[in-house]
Scaffold this motif. Structure first.
Motif, mmCIF file in Angstrom:
data_model
loop_
_atom_site.group_PDB
_atom_site.id
_atom_site.type_symbol
_atom_site.label_atom_id
_atom_site.label_comp_id
_atom_site.label_asym_id
_atom_site.label_seq_id
_atom_site.Cartn_x
_atom_site.Cartn_y
_atom_site.Cartn_z
ATOM 1 N N THR A 1 0.832 -1.192 0.000
ATOM 2 C CA THR A 1 0.000 0.000 0.000
ATOM 3 C C THR A 1 0.869 1.244 0.000
ATOM 4 O OG1 THR A 1 -1.810 -1.168 1.123
ATOM 5 C CG2 THR A 1 -1.832 1.225 1.222
ATOM 6 N N GLY A 2 1.937 1.230 0.772
ATOM 7 C CA GLY A 2 2.852 2.365 0.787
ATOM 8 C C GLY A 2 3.484 2.600 -0.567
ATOM 9 N N LEU A 3 3.858 1.527 -1.242
ATOM 10 C CA LEU A 3 4.444 1.635 -2.569
ATOM 11 C C LEU A 3 3.422 2.213 -3.553
ATOM 12 C CD1 LEU A 3 6.936 1.134 -4.291
ATOM 13 C CD2 LEU A 3 6.160 -1.218 -4.614
ATOM 14 N N GLU A 4 2.189 1.809 -3.447
ATOM 15 C CA GLU A 4 1.142 2.347 -4.321
ATOM 16 C C GLU A 4 0.901 3.829 -4.039
ATOM 17 O OE1 GLU A 4 -0.234 1.033 -7.031
ATOM 18 O OE2 GLU A 4 1.151 -0.614 -6.667
ATOM 19 N N LEU A 5 0.976 4.244 -2.792
ATOM 20 C CA LEU A 5 0.851 5.668 -2.466
ATOM 21 C C LEU A 5 1.986 6.458 -3.106
ATOM 22 C CD1 LEU A 5 -0.174 5.443 1.283
ATOM 23 C CD2 LEU A 5 -1.577 6.378 -0.567
ATOM 24 N N PHE A 6 3.189 5.887 -3.086
ATOM 25 C CA PHE A 6 4.325 6.545 -3.726
ATOM 26 C C PHE A 6 4.102 6.646 -5.234
ATOM 27 C CE2 PHE A 6 8.382 6.652 -5.859
ATOM 28 C CZ PHE A 6 9.052 7.652 -5.165
ATOM 29 N N ARG A 7 3.695 5.552 -5.850
ATOM 30 C CA ARG A 7 3.461 5.542 -7.299
ATOM 31 C C ARG A 7 2.366 6.531 -7.703
ATOM 32 N NH1 ARG A 7 3.609 -0.724 -9.310
ATOM 33 N NH2 ARG A 7 5.754 -1.124 -8.738
#
Length: 182
Positions: A1-7
């Motif tokens: 989820t954190g990676l998706e927020l970054f993307r």
């Protein structure tokens, strides 16, 4: 989820917690395993800390064009993710303290706190107690329960697992309050 927020452009950094030793290898912590996973993703590579300026590629320095594939289409550039880890932590309280130090040293204003929905209440309280402006982002929705099925007089393992998670959070909340952590 954190990676998706970054993307999605909602976050400029990725901070990885959950830094307990990996079972069977006390020299490797969970955050290291996550870093390995991020590095293995196609077109996504962990980058340097945000305190280290990202240097332009040779093409950017020379003012050159984008590198070309054989078919003439641009080669996608890897996404550079400024990744931090919170270090070895015994519990969420240790992670909140480590995150507060990172926030101070990097002059962050707001933290997007990504954790299990079941764990969010206690985590957000801990991070706020450290003076962090927290935006909760829940993932891993175990709190929604288990699916209903045909009646059975026998308990289901999934319900015991969910009860264990629930009790862990409720007892943890009481202990953290007694310790003055929240």
């Amino acid at each position: 989820t954190g990676l998706e927020l970054f993307r999605a452009g909602k976050a400029r950094h990725l901070v990885i917690g959950g830094c307990l030793p990996v079972a069977g290898d006390t020299n490797l912590v969970l955050s290291d395993r996550v870093m390995q996973w991020i590095g293995s993703l196609q077109s996504v590579h962990p980058g340097p800390s945000i305190s280290t300026p990202l240097s332009p590629s040779p093409d950017e320095r020379a003012g050159g064009e984008e590198p070309q594939q054989l078919a003439g289409t641009p080669v996608p550039r890897p996404v550079v993710i400024p990744v931090f880890t919170l270090g070895l932590s015994r519990d969420t309280h240790d992670e909140a303290i480590a995150c507060q130090k990172l926030r101070d040293s990097n002059h962050w204003q707001t933290v997007l706190l990504v954790t299990s929905a079941l764990h969010m209440h206690r985590s957000a309280a801990l991070f706020k107690k450290q003076g962090l402006d927290v935006v909760p982002v829940a993932c891993d929705f175990q709190a929604c329960g288990v699916s209903r099925s045909a009646f059975s007089p026998f308990p289901r393992q999934a319900r015991f697992d969910l009860l264990g998670l629930y009790l862990h959070e409720k007892i943890g909340l009481v202990i953290y309050k007694l310790r003055g952590w929240i």
